[in-house]
Design a protein around this motif. Structure first.
Motif, short mmCIF file in Angstrom:
data_model
loop_
_atom_site.label_atom_id
_atom_site.label_comp_id
_atom_site.label_asym_id
_atom_site.label_seq_id
_atom_site.Cartn_x
_atom_site.Cartn_y
_atom_site.Cartn_z
N VAL A 83 22.30 42.69 36.58
CA VAL A 83 22.97 42.32 38.06
C VAL A 83 23.17 43.63 38.61
O VAL A 83 23.41 44.68 37.94
N PRO A 84 23.28 43.76 40.02
CA PRO A 84 23.57 44.80 40.70
C PRO A 84 24.89 45.41 40.31
O PRO A 84 25.81 44.69 40.03
N ASP A 85 25.28 46.86 40.03
CA ASP A 85 26.62 47.37 39.87
C ASP A 85 27.35 47.08 41.00
O ASP A 85 27.05 47.05 42.12
N PRO A 86 28.51 46.47 40.61
CA PRO A 86 29.80 46.20 41.65
C PRO A 86 30.01 47.55 42.44
O PRO A 86 30.08 48.53 41.77
N GLN A 87 30.24 47.47 43.59
CA GLN A 87 30.84 48.50 44.41
C GLN A 87 32.19 48.40 44.93
O GLN A 87 32.65 47.15 45.27
N PRO A 88 33.18 49.29 44.37
CA PRO A 88 34.66 48.99 44.69
C PRO A 88 34.96 49.15 46.30
O PRO A 88 34.37 49.90 47.06
N LEU A 89 35.73 48.01 46.68
CA LEU A 89 36.07 47.94 48.03
C LEU A 89 37.48 48.92 48.29
O LEU A 89 37.99 49.39 47.38
N ALA A 90 38.12 48.80 49.57
CA ALA A 90 39.29 49.72 49.64
C ALA A 90 40.29 49.03 48.76
O ALA A 90 40.67 47.96 48.54
N GLY A 91 40.98 50.05 48.14
CA GLY A 91 41.98 49.81 47.21
C GLY A 91 41.71 49.19 45.89
O GLY A 91 42.44 49.06 45.00
N GLU A 92 40.30 49.52 45.52
CA GLU A 92 39.77 49.10 44.18
C GLU A 92 39.47 50.03 43.17
O GLU A 92 39.13 51.11 43.80
N ILE A 93 39.39 49.87 42.04
CA ILE A 93 38.76 50.82 41.19
C ILE A 93 37.66 50.13 40.33
O ILE A 93 37.75 48.84 40.23
N ARG A 94 36.96 50.86 39.94
CA ARG A 94 35.80 50.23 39.09
C ARG A 94 35.98 50.42 37.68
O ARG A 94 36.05 51.93 37.40
N ILE A 95 35.72 49.60 36.63
CA ILE A 95 36.42 50.05 35.26
C ILE A 95 34.92 49.84 34.51
O ILE A 95 34.13 48.92 34.74
N ARG A 96 34.76 50.92 33.75
CA ARG A 96 33.73 50.71 32.71
C ARG A 96 34.11 50.23 31.48
O ARG A 96 35.03 50.49 30.71
N ILE A 97 33.70 48.88 31.26
CA ILE A 97 34.48 47.93 30.31
C ILE A 97 34.08 48.36 28.86
O ILE A 97 32.65 48.29 28.58
N HIS A 98 34.98 48.27 27.87
CA HIS A 98 34.68 48.53 26.45
C HIS A 98 35.17 47.27 25.88
O HIS A 98 35.03 46.92 24.43
N ALA A 99 36.00 46.38 26.34
CA ALA A 99 36.28 45.31 25.44
C ALA A 99 36.93 43.92 26.64
O ALA A 99 37.41 44.54 27.76
N ALA A 100 36.66 42.73 26.25
CA ALA A 100 37.38 41.53 27.11
C ALA A 100 37.38 40.46 26.00
O ALA A 100 36.68 40.32 25.14
N THR A 101 38.39 39.67 26.28
CA THR A 101 38.66 38.69 25.21
C THR A 101 38.19 37.29 25.54
O THR A 101 38.07 37.13 26.92
N VAL A 102 38.05 36.71 24.43
CA VAL A 102 37.36 35.32 24.86
C VAL A 102 38.46 34.30 24.39
O VAL A 102 39.29 34.34 23.56
N ASN A 103 38.52 33.31 25.26
CA ASN A 103 40.00 32.37 25.42
C ASN A 103 39.73 30.95 25.29
O ASN A 103 38.48 30.61 25.96
N ARG A 104 40.28 30.24 24.76
CA ARG A 104 40.06 28.85 24.80
C ARG A 104 40.08 28.05 26.02
O ARG A 104 39.14 27.13 26.28
N VAL A 105 41.17 28.26 26.80
CA VAL A 105 40.79 27.64 28.15
C VAL A 105 40.41 28.23 29.27
O VAL A 105 39.31 27.78 29.76
#
Ligand SMILES: NC(=O)c1ccc[n+]([C@@H]2O[C@H](COP(=O)([O-])OP(=O)(O)OC[C@H]3O[C@@H](n4cnc5c(N)ncnc54)[C@H](OP(=O)(O)O)[C@@H]3O)[C@@H](O)[C@H]2O)c1
Length: 346
Positions: free
Chosen positions: A20-42
């Motif tokens: 997918v296209p790389d997201p571009q940060p809007l005003a006041g945002e930062i872009r994070i290069r992700i190393h970890a994201a959790t999986v949740n039941r709900v």
């Protein structure tokens, strides 16, 4: 970038690993290069299955309600963050451009991974005010798990129940994620006496291994009788639930002592539970539902993790591309601890 995209609700196969296209940060945002994201039941598994329509997820969606990684680039007006800085993000946040500190923002808000793109991706843009810097001494996988569970557990036990040193807390679902985190906060941060209760001997033992003083298997033992035996008939000061299991919670409620507090942020085992109102008023009990967290507790959680007071319990780390398999594992019940997805893993 690579990301997991959901276009329709359904079985784990609706989680597509795509370019997918790389997201571009809007005003006041930062872009994070992700190393970890959790999986949740709900918030991940039930949401993907279409059972969380109440939350109105916006499709197509990149799921993932948290992440840890490094600052990749910053949007207009962001001055206090530097590229390469280790950070984590989660929770409800502004959905429109914001000042860096979110000061005076009164626009719409929503969770990443539900109302705005989430952490199951190589990159994500989030408002800078929703981001917390990571201290030295914690890796990204641990940081994502701390970010997910510790601030909620901290808010329930410290701010809401006001559990104090010397008091006793009964932790339900002691082998679950909020349960395991709650045990460690109650024991190692607050200094309370902890009774870990769960539905299997193995999960009770896990609670004891994390520092609980006593354990109860509520599928084989009478939870009220056991609590009364352990507390010399006084009952516990705090009941920390987050499950609403109708077979167990009514008895656990009767184990609350005078001026006891029941706190909760979850009801996946219910939601309807019978409560003994006679015990409620005679014992002057308070019941408080309190999801979410306070930003001020985030650095406290990470500091406690660095000090070793909170050890995030990770069962498996998997590449992002295997998100569907991670969901299947959670649904099968084979994995009870946390699964973390890592987009940098191949
Ligand atoms: N940041 C957060 O963690 C957060 C924030 C807000 C709300 N919540 C909510 O808090 C709740 C707990 O989250 P969690 O991550 O700790 O959950 P979890 O680890 O997936 O599950 C906790 C425990 O619930 C019991 N359980 C699982 N499925 C059940 C079922 N169908 N019926 C009855 N009991 C069941 C199991 O304990 P036993 O079998 O041993 O009883 C399990 O160990 C969820 O509803 C979640 O949405 C979490």
């Amino acid at each position: 970038m690579k990301a997991i995209v959901i276009r329709e609700f359904g079985p784990p196969d609706v989680l597509k690993y795509e370019d997918v296209p790389d997201p571009q940060p809007l005003a006041g945002e930062i872009r994070i290069r992700i190393h970890a994201a959790t999986v949740n039941r709900v918030l991940d598994v039930s949401l993907r299955a279409g059972k969380e329509t109440r939350r109105n997820p916006v499709l197509p969606l990149i799921p993932g309600v948290d992440c840890a990684g490094t600052v990749d680039t910053v949007g207009p007006g962001v001055t206090r963050w530097t590229v390469g800085q280790p950070v984590a993000a989660a929770g409800t946040m502004p959905l429109k451009p914001v000042p860096e500190d979110c000061e005076d923002y009164d626009g719409p808000e929503g969770m990443m991974g539900i109302k705005r793109p989430g952490g199951f991706a190589e990159l994500v843009c989030v408002p800078a005010c929703a981001v917390v810097p990571l201290p030295d001494g914690i890796d990204f996988h641990a940081a994502a798990v701390v970010m997910r569970h510790c601030p909620t557990a901290w808010n329930l036990l410290v701010n809401t129940a006001k559990l104090a040193r010397g008091e006793t807390v009964l932790i339900m679902g002691a082998g679950g994620n909020l349960g395991m985190t709650g045990i460690q906060i109650a024991r190692n941060v607050i200094g309370a006496t902890v009774i870990a209760a769960a539905g299997s001997d193995e999960r009770v033992q896990h609670g004891l291994d994390l520092g609980a003083d006593h354990g109860i298997n509520y599928n084989t033992q009478d939870i009220r009788a056991e609590v009364m035996r352990l507390t010399d008939g006084q009952g516990v000061n705090v009941l920390y639930d987050n499950i609403a299991n109708p077979k167990v919670l009514p008895q656990a409620f009767l184990a609350l002592g005078f001026r006891g507090r029941l706190v909760t942020a979850g009801a996946h085992g219910g939601p309807n539970v019978t409560i003994n109102f006679s015990h409620l008023y005679h014992s002057q009990i308070t019941i408080i539902g309190r999801p979410g967290h306070h930003a001020a507790d985030l650095p406290r959680c990470f500091a406690a993790a660095v000090e070793g007071k909170i050890k995030p319990q990770i069962e498996r780390i998997m590449p992002l591309a295997r998100a569907a398999e991670a969901h299947r594992l959670m649904e099968s019940g084979e994995v009870t601890g946390k699964i973390v997805l890592d987009p940098t893993m191949r």
